[in-house]
Design an enzyme around this catalytic site. Sequence first.
Site, PDB file in Angstrom:
ATOM      1  N   ASP A 176      47.803   5.301  15.676  1.00 51.20           N
ATOM      2  CA  ASP A 176      46.995   4.364  16.446  1.00 51.20           C
ATOM      3  C   ASP A 176      47.984   3.563  17.268  1.00 51.20           C
ATOM      4  O   ASP A 176      49.119   3.344  16.845  1.00 51.20           O
ATOM      5  CB  ASP A 176      46.230   3.391  15.540  1.00 51.20           C
ATOM      6  CG  ASP A 176      47.139   2.318  14.972  1.00 51.20           C
ATOM      7  OD1 ASP A 176      47.879   2.633  14.022  1.00 51.20           O
ATOM      8  OD2 ASP A 176      47.153   1.190  15.491  1.00 51.20           O
TER       9      ASP A 176
ATOM     10  N   CYS B 209      40.389  12.858  34.150  1.00 48.31           N
ATOM     11  CA  CYS B 209      39.579  11.653  33.954  1.00 48.31           C
ATOM     12  C   CYS B 209      38.803  11.304  35.224  1.00 48.31           C
ATOM     13  O   CYS B 209      39.147  11.735  36.325  1.00 48.31           O
ATOM     14  CB  CYS B 209      40.419  10.474  33.468  1.00 48.31           C
ATOM     15  SG  CYS B 209      41.225   9.506  34.751  1.00 48.31           S
TER      16      CYS B 209
ATOM     17  N   HIS C 141      42.022   6.350  31.864  1.00 47.73           N
ATOM     18  CA  HIS C 141      43.047   7.342  32.214  1.00 47.73           C
ATOM     19  C   HIS C 141      44.067   7.474  31.079  1.00 47.73           C
ATOM     20  O   HIS C 141      44.401   8.583  30.657  1.00 47.73           O
ATOM     21  CB  HIS C 141      43.782   6.978  33.511  1.00 47.73           C
ATOM     22  CG  HIS C 141      45.014   7.808  33.698  1.00 47.73           C
ATOM     23  ND1 HIS C 141      44.966   9.088  34.217  1.00 47.73           N
ATOM     24  CD2 HIS C 141      46.306   7.585  33.331  1.00 47.73           C
ATOM     25  CE1 HIS C 141      46.195   9.601  34.180  1.00 47.73           C
ATOM     26  NE2 HIS C 141      47.021   8.712  33.654  1.00 47.73           N
TER      27      HIS C 141
ATOM     28  N   GLY D 145      54.982  -0.905   8.884  1.00 49.24           N
ATOM     29  CA  GLY D 145      56.193  -1.708   9.058  1.00 49.24           C
ATOM     30  C   GLY D 145      57.244  -1.086   9.943  1.00 49.24           C
ATOM     31  O   GLY D 145      58.410  -1.481   9.902  1.00 49.24           O
TER      32      GLY D 145
ATOM     33  N   GLN E  94      55.665   0.658   2.608  1.00 49.36           N
ATOM     34  CA  GLN E  94      56.464  -0.352   3.303  1.00 49.36           C
ATOM     35  C   GLN E  94      57.922  -0.215   2.861  1.00 49.36           C
ATOM     36  O   GLN E  94      58.272   0.733   2.169  1.00 49.36           O
ATOM     37  CB  GLN E  94      55.913  -1.755   3.009  1.00 49.36           C
ATOM     38  CG  GLN E  94      54.570  -2.061   3.672  1.00 49.36           C
ATOM     39  CD  GLN E  94      54.692  -2.298   5.186  1.00 49.36           C
ATOM     40  OE1 GLN E  94      55.787  -2.406   5.740  1.00 49.36           O
ATOM     41  NE2 GLN E  94      53.541  -2.365   5.858  1.00 49.36           N
TER      42      GLN E  94
ATOM     43  N   ASP F 261      48.434  -4.918   2.583  1.00 47.79           N
ATOM     44  CA  ASP F 261      49.881  -4.766   2.396  1.00 47.79           C
ATOM     45  C   ASP F 261      50.586  -5.958   3.023  1.00 47.79           C
ATOM     46  O   ASP F 261      49.984  -6.700   3.787  1.00 47.79           O
ATOM     47  CB  ASP F 261      50.381  -3.469   3.056  1.00 47.79           C
ATOM     48  CG  ASP F 261      50.169  -3.470   4.564  1.00 47.79           C
ATOM     49  OD1 ASP F 261      49.188  -4.100   5.025  1.00 47.79           O
ATOM     50  OD2 ASP F 261      50.963  -2.858   5.293  1.00 47.79           O
TER      51      ASP F 261
ATOM     52  N   ASP G 273      41.834  -1.242   9.652  1.00 46.92           N
ATOM     53  CA  ASP G 273      43.084  -1.782   9.158  1.00 46.92           C
ATOM     54  C   ASP G 273      42.740  -2.984   8.275  1.00 46.92           C
ATOM     55  O   ASP G 273      41.782  -3.700   8.551  1.00 46.92           O
ATOM     56  CB  ASP G 273      43.972  -2.192  10.341  1.00 46.92           C
ATOM     57  CG  ASP G 273      45.405  -2.428   9.903  1.00 46.92           C
ATOM     58  OD1 ASP G 273      45.689  -2.277   8.693  1.00 46.92           O
ATOM     59  OD2 ASP G 273      46.233  -2.776  10.754  1.00 46.92           O
ATOM     60  N   SER G 274      43.517  -3.168   7.234  1.00 46.79           N
ATOM     61  CA  SER G 274      43.197  -4.219   6.256  1.00 46.79           C
ATOM     62  C   SER G 274      43.348  -5.606   6.841  1.00 46.79           C
ATOM     63  O   SER G 274      42.756  -6.556   6.341  1.00 46.79           O
ATOM     64  CB  SER G 274      44.133  -4.090   5.062  1.00 46.79           C
ATOM     65  OG  SER G 274      45.455  -4.398   5.466  1.00 46.79           O
ATOM     66  N   GLY G 275      44.152  -5.734   7.861  1.00 46.09           N
ATOM     67  CA  GLY G 275      44.413  -7.053   8.406  1.00 46.09           C
ATOM     68  C   GLY G 275      45.693  -7.654   7.879  1.00 46.09           C
ATOM     69  O   GLY G 275      46.064  -8.760   8.258  1.00 46.09           O
ATOM     70  N   GLY G 276      46.384  -6.939   7.003  1.00 48.67           N
ATOM     71  CA  GLY G 276      47.672  -7.436   6.499  1.00 48.67           C
ATOM     72  C   GLY G 276      48.601  -7.787   7.651  1.00 48.67           C
ATOM     73  O   GLY G 276      49.161  -8.885   7.690  1.00 48.67           O
TER      74      GLY G 276
ATOM     75  N   CYS H 167      40.916   9.752  38.139  1.00 49.46           N
ATOM     76  CA  CYS H 167      41.804  10.678  38.849  1.00 49.46           C
ATOM     77  C   CYS H 167      41.007  11.694  39.670  1.00 49.46           C
ATOM     78  O   CYS H 167      41.487  12.191  40.687  1.00 49.46           O
ATOM     79  CB  CYS H 167      42.728  11.398  37.870  1.00 49.46           C
ATOM     80  SG  CYS H 167      43.971  10.279  37.169  1.00 49.46           S
TER      81      CYS H 167
ATOM     82  N   CYS I 112      45.188  15.314  35.874  1.00 51.49           N
ATOM     83  CA  CYS I 112      44.333  14.641  34.895  1.00 51.49           C
ATOM     84  C   CYS I 112      42.857  14.867  35.211  1.00 51.49           C
ATOM     85  O   CYS I 112      42.447  14.880  36.370  1.00 51.49           O
ATOM     86  CB  CYS I 112      44.648  13.149  34.885  1.00 51.49           C
ATOM     87  SG  CYS I 112      43.580  12.185  33.795  1.00 51.49           S
TER      88      CYS I 112
END
Length: 348
Positions: free
Chosen positions: A239, A279, A308, A189, A162, A114, A60-63, A282, A277
């Site tokens: 994400d 995992c 999990h 956004g 945006q 952005d 991510d750009s960090g905007g 579990c 599950c």
Amino acid sequence: MPVGTQGTVKAVEQRELEHLGARIILGNAYHLYLRPGTALIEQAGGLHRFIGWSGSLLTDSGGYQVFSLSDLRRIGEEGVQFKSHLDGSTHVFTPERVIDIERSLGSDIMMVLDECVPYPTDEAYASSSSALTIRWAERSRVRIDQTRPLYGSKQALFAIVQGSVFEQVREAAARQLSAMEFDGFAIGGLSVGEPADQMYRITELCTSILPEDRPRYLMGVGTPENILESIARGVDMFDCVLPTRNGRNAVFFTRSGKLNMRNAHHGADFRPVDAACSCYGCRSFTRAYIRHLFKAGEILALQLASMHNLTFYLQLVADARKAILDRRFGSWKETALKTLSAEEADES
Ligand SMILES: [Zn+2]
């Protein structure tokens, strides 16, 4: 995509991520630029090598972080000046500078700088801000052509749409960015406090315009229900910090809703958190034990909960993908949504 802001998905080792089937994780240019710094990461041979991760990386750009974490930011045509949330030092991010940082990191997918406007905002501000984000995207595109990857592997560049909850602003942004040469497109956004129906309406508008042959990425979303509803509207990538952040707060996602492992009624429950599950937690441990770990403030609790929830999210999207390929996504989604959103899973 599990979120590894600082070059680590909190409480989960890289080998566990591989084991869970995560093929791509997120890093954040703002955080990694401030600490440990791009010079060190370049010296290490790029972010993949520095963190020992052989899968893909998106940065991510960090905007979003500049606008949410840092003090005293000043936005202008050229870029944004901000003070570090770590030590108060002053920095400037321009679209070009962010591309250079992401070249140093060597991420497989780079995001453009952005401006992420807060919610609520008025249409005039959303419109002028979106126009600036589009001009920044154009400059990022130019910078990409002026520079080369440092570590020999191709780096894709995604633009970000945006425009807050304003349809005309979003539509114009999606059209203008679609006309430029980007490898993929993000919808930014959203999930910033607006009602879910507005988020879905704007998402649907953007995906109806953005090219179908490029990945569409809805940033920072969301709950399991948000993800299924957005897949239905044409989104390909997500994400979100929810699986790991909620996990560290003892919230476990299951197909029949969420479970809070701090609740007293799990105290002598010797069933797994989620019998369905696969995992490690579990398969190996009981609710009673995991509750005990949380009550005692043990690190293993955070590890088990994060693993999990990531297992749950990755399985959910794998099942969604399979349902799409089998041409039964609509009915699969309706069935899944009936139970997913329960606040506390059925205890029977
Ligand atoms: Zn599990």
